[in-house]
Design a protein around this motif. Structure first.
Motif, short mmCIF file in Angstrom:
data_model
loop_
_atom_site.label_atom_id
_atom_site.label_comp_id
_atom_site.label_asym_id
_atom_site.label_seq_id
_atom_site.Cartn_x
_atom_site.Cartn_y
_atom_site.Cartn_z
N ILE A 113 -6.48 0.36 4.91
CA ILE A 113 -5.68 1.03 3.58
C ILE A 113 -4.24 0.60 3.41
CG2 ILE A 113 -7.46 2.71 3.55
CD1 ILE A 113 -5.68 4.58 5.10
N SER A 114 -3.78 0.24 2.32
CA SER A 114 -2.47 0.10 2.19
C SER A 114 -1.84 0.53 1.02
CB SER A 114 -2.30 -1.45 2.19
OG SER A 114 -0.92 -2.04 1.88
N GLY A 115 -0.48 0.99 0.97
CA GLY A 115 0.18 1.27 -0.18
C GLY A 115 0.91 0.29 -0.48
N PHE A 116 0.76 -0.96 -0.08
CA PHE A 116 1.58 -2.31 -0.52
C PHE A 116 0.74 -3.39 -0.81
CE2 PHE A 116 3.83 0.17 3.02
CZ PHE A 116 5.08 0.15 2.27
N PRO A 117 0.29 -3.58 -2.09
CA PRO A 117 -0.63 -4.35 -2.48
C PRO A 117 -0.27 -5.68 -2.40
CG PRO A 117 0.35 -3.33 -4.43
CD PRO A 117 1.03 -2.53 -3.37
N VAL A 133 -8.55 -1.17 0.54
CA VAL A 133 -8.64 -0.13 -0.27
C VAL A 133 -6.96 0.20 -0.29
CG1 VAL A 133 -9.08 2.12 -0.84
CG2 VAL A 133 -10.52 0.79 0.44
N LEU A 134 -6.37 0.21 -1.69
CA LEU A 134 -5.18 0.47 -1.85
C LEU A 134 -4.87 1.97 -2.27
CD1 LEU A 134 -4.25 -2.67 -4.20
CD2 LEU A 134 -3.78 -2.29 -2.04
N LYS A 135 -3.84 2.37 -1.71
CA LYS A 135 -3.29 3.72 -1.94
C LYS A 135 -2.73 3.84 -3.25
CE LYS A 135 -2.26 4.35 3.07
NZ LYS A 135 -1.21 4.56 3.98
N PRO A 136 -2.79 5.07 -3.76
CA PRO A 136 -3.44 6.13 -3.51
C PRO A 136 -4.95 5.83 -4.05
CG PRO A 136 -2.16 6.68 -5.59
CD PRO A 136 -1.75 5.18 -5.09
N PHE A 137 -5.74 6.41 -3.49
CA PHE A 137 -7.20 6.13 -3.51
C PHE A 137 -8.14 7.56 -3.83
CE2 PHE A 137 -6.37 5.49 1.06
CZ PHE A 137 -7.01 6.99 1.15
N LEU A 138 -8.80 7.56 -4.88
CA LEU A 138 -9.77 8.79 -4.84
C LEU A 138 -10.81 8.91 -3.73
CD1 LEU A 138 -10.70 8.30 -8.78
CD2 LEU A 138 -9.04 9.55 -7.87
#
Length: 140
Positions: free
Chosen positions: A101-105, A120-125
């Motif tokens: 998971i990452s907040g930095f695409p 999976v990029l943050k924010p995610f559902l």
């Protein structure tokens, strides 16, 4: 704290399908608010969660706990080792599926990992993360 509220809002009120059999997730994220909300989301989906905030602790869990079914690790972690290192150990040494998971695409590690790991990029559902877990474990 605002990010925590945003993730809770994005999690929504609909519950995804709960797992049929117990699945234990090792969650590795150094941001306490994000880790807590993600842990709660995973538990709402029916997963058992072991949360760690650093790579060394996560590697210790992987080395000593045979009950881990899947690893979810943040790509960017403080120190020399990061989520990709946890993922590599989980895959090569323990034969486990891993989701990064990452907040930095546009972070280089994320780009380099796209072909090797599910990212999976943050924010995610909540539903999105649950779907990635089910796909990784072949539970669809």
């Amino acid at each position: 704290m605002a990010f925590s509220k945003l993730l809770q809002k994005l999690a929504g009120s609909e519950q995804p399908n709960r797992t049929d059999e117990p699945v234990t997730v090792l969650l590795v994220d150094d941001q306490p608010d994000v880790a807590e909300v993600t842990r709660e989301m995973l538990e709402e989906c029916g997963y058992s969660v072991i949360a760690k905030s650093d790579v060394t602790s996560a590697l210790d869990v992987l080395a000593t706990n045979p009950d881990i079914d899947i690893v979810i690790a943040d790509v960017v972690m403080p120190g020399e080792l990061g989520g990709a290192d946890v993922a590599e150990f989980a895959k090569e040494m323990a034969g486990l599926k891993t989701i990064l998971i990452s907040g930095f695409p546009h972070h280089r590690i994320t780009i380099d990992s796209l072909g090797k790991y599910d990212v999976v990029l943050k924010p995610f559902l909540m539903e999105e993360l649950d779907e990635h877990i089910r796909n990784a474990l072949g539970k669809d």
